[in-house]
Write a protein that holds these residues in place. Structure first.
Motif, PDB file in Angstrom:
ATOM      1  N   LEU A  29       0.835  -1.206   0.000  1.00  0.00           N
ATOM      2  CA  LEU A  29       0.000   0.000   0.000  1.00  0.00           C
ATOM      3  C   LEU A  29       0.867   1.252   0.000  1.00  0.00           C
ATOM      4  O   LEU A  29       0.641   2.170  -0.804  1.00  0.00           O
ATOM      5  CB  LEU A  29      -0.941   0.001   1.208  1.00  0.00           C
ATOM      6  CG  LEU A  29      -1.776   1.260   1.406  1.00  0.00           C
ATOM      7  CD1 LEU A  29      -2.789   1.403   0.274  1.00  0.00           C
ATOM      8  CD2 LEU A  29      -2.473   1.235   2.748  1.00  0.00           C
ATOM      9  N   THR A  68      -8.036   3.675   3.064  1.00  0.00           N
ATOM     10  CA  THR A  68      -7.445   2.366   2.811  1.00  0.00           C
ATOM     11  C   THR A  68      -6.672   1.793   3.995  1.00  0.00           C
ATOM     12  O   THR A  68      -6.469   0.579   4.041  1.00  0.00           O
ATOM     13  CB  THR A  68      -6.502   2.414   1.601  1.00  0.00           C
ATOM     14  OG1 THR A  68      -5.481   3.385   1.848  1.00  0.00           O
ATOM     15  CG2 THR A  68      -7.259   2.751   0.340  1.00  0.00           C
ATOM     16  N   TYR A  71      -7.776  -1.369   6.104  1.00  0.00           N
ATOM     17  CA  TYR A  71      -7.686  -2.728   5.575  1.00  0.00           C
ATOM     18  C   TYR A  71      -6.363  -3.404   5.928  1.00  0.00           C
ATOM     19  O   TYR A  71      -6.234  -4.609   5.768  1.00  0.00           O
ATOM     20  CB  TYR A  71      -7.886  -2.733   4.062  1.00  0.00           C
ATOM     21  CG  TYR A  71      -9.270  -2.293   3.690  1.00  0.00           C
ATOM     22  CD1 TYR A  71     -10.364  -3.087   3.988  1.00  0.00           C
ATOM     23  CD2 TYR A  71      -9.482  -1.068   3.075  1.00  0.00           C
ATOM     24  CE1 TYR A  71     -11.648  -2.673   3.666  1.00  0.00           C
ATOM     25  CE2 TYR A  71     -10.766  -0.654   2.746  1.00  0.00           C
ATOM     26  CZ  TYR A  71     -11.835  -1.457   3.047  1.00  0.00           C
ATOM     27  OH  TYR A  71     -13.100  -1.050   2.736  1.00  0.00           O
TER      28      TYR A  71
END
Length: 177
Positions: A29, A68, A71
């Motif tokens: 990420l 995000t 997650y």
């Protein structure tokens, strides 16, 4: 009546350990955000020739991380409520139940040791071991076998004393110390 005030309610939630798949997903990420940021800077300064748009980059990064990061940073929860054992992932205030069963459906439950693992494998030889642990150092990890709709399930989960007492209340014949 709220769930926390319910008769014989217990829940154990622990943040997931940052190792293995979780560490890989975090690195992916952050790497993706860094590469997209570099591409954005190159696009706005070289291709479009509007370097003023680079000022929007910190805001865009913050927005992407805000939506995000949950997650890759979550909690694993084990809950016993009204005779139902459930495993969930907690993403901030939202909860996603991964699996649940009635405590009365448990055939075997014991602390996770090599002996108990061998006994559980003997009870459910073809069952896949589902791991609902957080991977972090927790006080107790249990191994259990459940029969749900005629199918055997073998799973590990994080536990603590109050959760064990609640499980024993609903099905005292299966818990082994």
């Amino acid at each position: 009546m709220s769930e926390e005030n319910a008769f014989r309610f217990a829940e154990f939630a622990h943040p997931v350990a940052v190792k293995g798949r979780v560490r890989r997903n975090r690195i992916l990420l952050l790497t993706a955000i860094a590469l997209i940021s570099v591409a954005y800077v190159i696009l706005t300064t070289v291709a479009i020739k509007l370097p003023q748009l680079v000022a929007l980059l910190p805001l865009a990064i913050w927005i992407v991380l805000m939506f995000t990061w949950r997650y890759v940073s979550y909690e694993c929860a084990t809950r016993v409520e009204d005779g139902t054992l459930s495993f969930a992932r907690l993403f901030g205030k939202s909860r996603r139940v991964l699996w649940s069963c009635r405590v009365s459906d448990l055939l075997y439950a014991a602390p996770d040791t090599p002996e108990s693992r061998a006994h559980a494998q003997a009870l459910a030889p073809h069952a896949h071991l589902c791991d609902y642990t957080s991977g972090a150092a927790v006080p107790l990890c249990y191994l259990a076998v459940a029969s749900v709709n005629g199918k055997l399930h073998l799973f590990r989960f994080d536990c603590y004393d109050e959760l064990v007492r609640t499980l024993r209340f609903y099905n005292k014949s299966v818990l082994i110390k």
